[in-house]
Design an enzyme around this catalytic site. Structure first.
Site, PDB file in Angstrom:
ATOM      1  CB  SER A  76      57.769  42.385  41.531  1.00 20.97           C
ATOM      2  OG  SER A  76      58.615  43.257  42.329  1.00 20.97           O
ATOM      3  CE  LYS A  79      61.429  42.788  40.800  1.00 19.32           C
ATOM      4  NZ  LYS A  79      61.412  42.670  42.311  1.00 19.32           N
ATOM      5  CE1 TYR A 204      63.737  45.894  39.246  1.00 22.50           C
ATOM      6  CE2 TYR A 204      63.936  48.238  40.582  1.00 22.50           C
ATOM      7  CZ  TYR A 204      63.440  46.881  40.457  1.00 22.50           C
ATOM      8  OH  TYR A 204      62.819  46.191  41.489  1.00 22.50           O
ATOM      9  CE1 TYR A 256      58.098  40.582  45.651  1.00 27.10           C
ATOM     10  CE2 TYR A 256      55.823  40.969  46.592  1.00 27.10           C
ATOM     11  CZ  TYR A 256      56.732  41.287  45.637  1.00 27.10           C
ATOM     12  OH  TYR A 256      56.636  42.253  44.960  1.00 27.10           O
ATOM     13  CB  VAL A 274      54.792  46.441  46.308  1.00 29.02           C
ATOM     14  CG1 VAL A 274      55.728  45.490  46.933  1.00 29.02           C
ATOM     15  CG2 VAL A 274      55.480  47.299  45.098  1.00 29.02           C
TER      16      VAL A 274
END
Length: 320
Positions: A76, A79, A204, A256, A274
């Site tokens: 992540s 992103k 992705y 998160y 993660v």
């Protein structure tokens, strides 16, 4: 922003060199209270007791401690940078027609608010649904060209032309992505995604599977700490306004649904993944990369968060 160290910053780096190994040793004891991610099977192979950190300043001086040579995938963390590339390619108006600007309070892979809240766009670009939407906005003809542009952009930011995909993790993600596929098809049904779902998801999965070390993360963070200009080369890589947008998302959504607590305890823009990585920065001063694959229940590196709490509170780094 000058790339010359202030005297107190040089002193702080020396203090870091002296204290960081002990702080890492203390934080490493937290690893046993967490768990390595296993919902992507390949990630479960990571060493649960690892913890490493790399800190770099605007002159290229660095301090490292622990398992900072460990390779891991961005997950992540990527992103943040695909958001920046989409902003460069499309501009804010188009990007924020497809994703919102608010934290969700839900898990990063939750679909709940997509259906409950209208319009049915992801709340922000740092949750899975939002990052999938962002992946569809990256310029290029087809998933191969889009992915190549992403990789080239990441290599420039990291100052590392050798950055590459971890193909084992990429395949593992693609084979265990039923929930992400569900979100993508929902977004396509609502008109958020254009084109083939599998093509968007391929972009992705690939950017999530780019392999890095703490050094790579810290160099990418350094560009953000200097508002989009690489302080080591003087090259403007990202418009300052887009970096402001990305750093704001990092503060409000980057950890998160533990982002509020992290803002209180650490007070720095950050993004976790993660695989155990955390990218963070001290604006105008440092880029920081951390790896600690053992995660807390929120999906953040349990030892990495503890280490950043120690650093921020001991060195008075909080923005607040």
């Amino acid at each position: 922003m000058s790339s010359t160290n202030l005297p107190h910053q040089s002193e702080e780096l020396e203090r870091l060199r002296a204290l960081l190994p002990g702080w890492v040793k203390t934080s490493k004891t937290m690893c046993q209270a967490g768990k390595v991610a296993s919902y992507i099977p390949e990630l479960s192979k990571a060493p649960a007791d690892a913890l490493g950190i790399h800190v770099i300043d605007f002159s290229g001086n660095s301090v490292t401690a622990g398992d900072c040579g460990l390779s891991f995938t961005m997950q992540s963390i990527s992103k943040v940078f695909t958001l920046l590339l989409a902003l460069i390619d499309r501009g804010p108006e188009i990007v924020f027609d497809k994703v919102g600007m608010e934290p969700t309070g839900d898990n990063f892979n939750s679909m709940l608010k997509l259906e409950l809240v209208q319009p049915s766009i992801p709340f922000n670009p740092l949750i899975n649904a939002g990052a999938i939407a962002i992946s569809s906005l990256i310029g290029g003809d087809g998933p191969e060209e889009k992915s190549e542009r992403v990789l080239r952009f990441f290599r420039r930011l990291a100052g590392n032309p050798e950055l590459a995909y971890d193909l084992d993790v990429y395949r593992s993600e693609a084979l265990s992505a039923d929930l992400n596929r569900s979100m993508a098809y929902f977004l396509k049904d609502k008109g958020v995604l254009k084109g083939k779902v599998d093509d968007v998801l391929d972009v992705y999965f690939r950017h999530c599977s780019i392999a890095v070390t703490c050094s790579d993360l810290s160099r990418m963070a350094l560009v953000l700490a200097n508002d989009g200009t690489d302080p080591l080369s003087g090259e403007v890589l990202i418009p300052r306004r887009y970096v402001q947008i990305a750093k704001t998302f990092m503060v409000t959504c980057g950890m998160y649904n533990a982002s509020g607590q992290f803002a209180i305890e650490v007070g720095l823009p950050a993004k976790s993944g993660v695989a155990g990585g955390i990218l963070t920065l001290v604006p105008g001063r440092y880029g920081i990369g951390i790896v600690g694959p053992s995660l807390n229940p929120k999906g953040n590196s349990i030892a990495g968060v503890h280490l950043l709490e120690t650093l921020s509170q001991s060195l008075d780094w909080s923005l607040f």
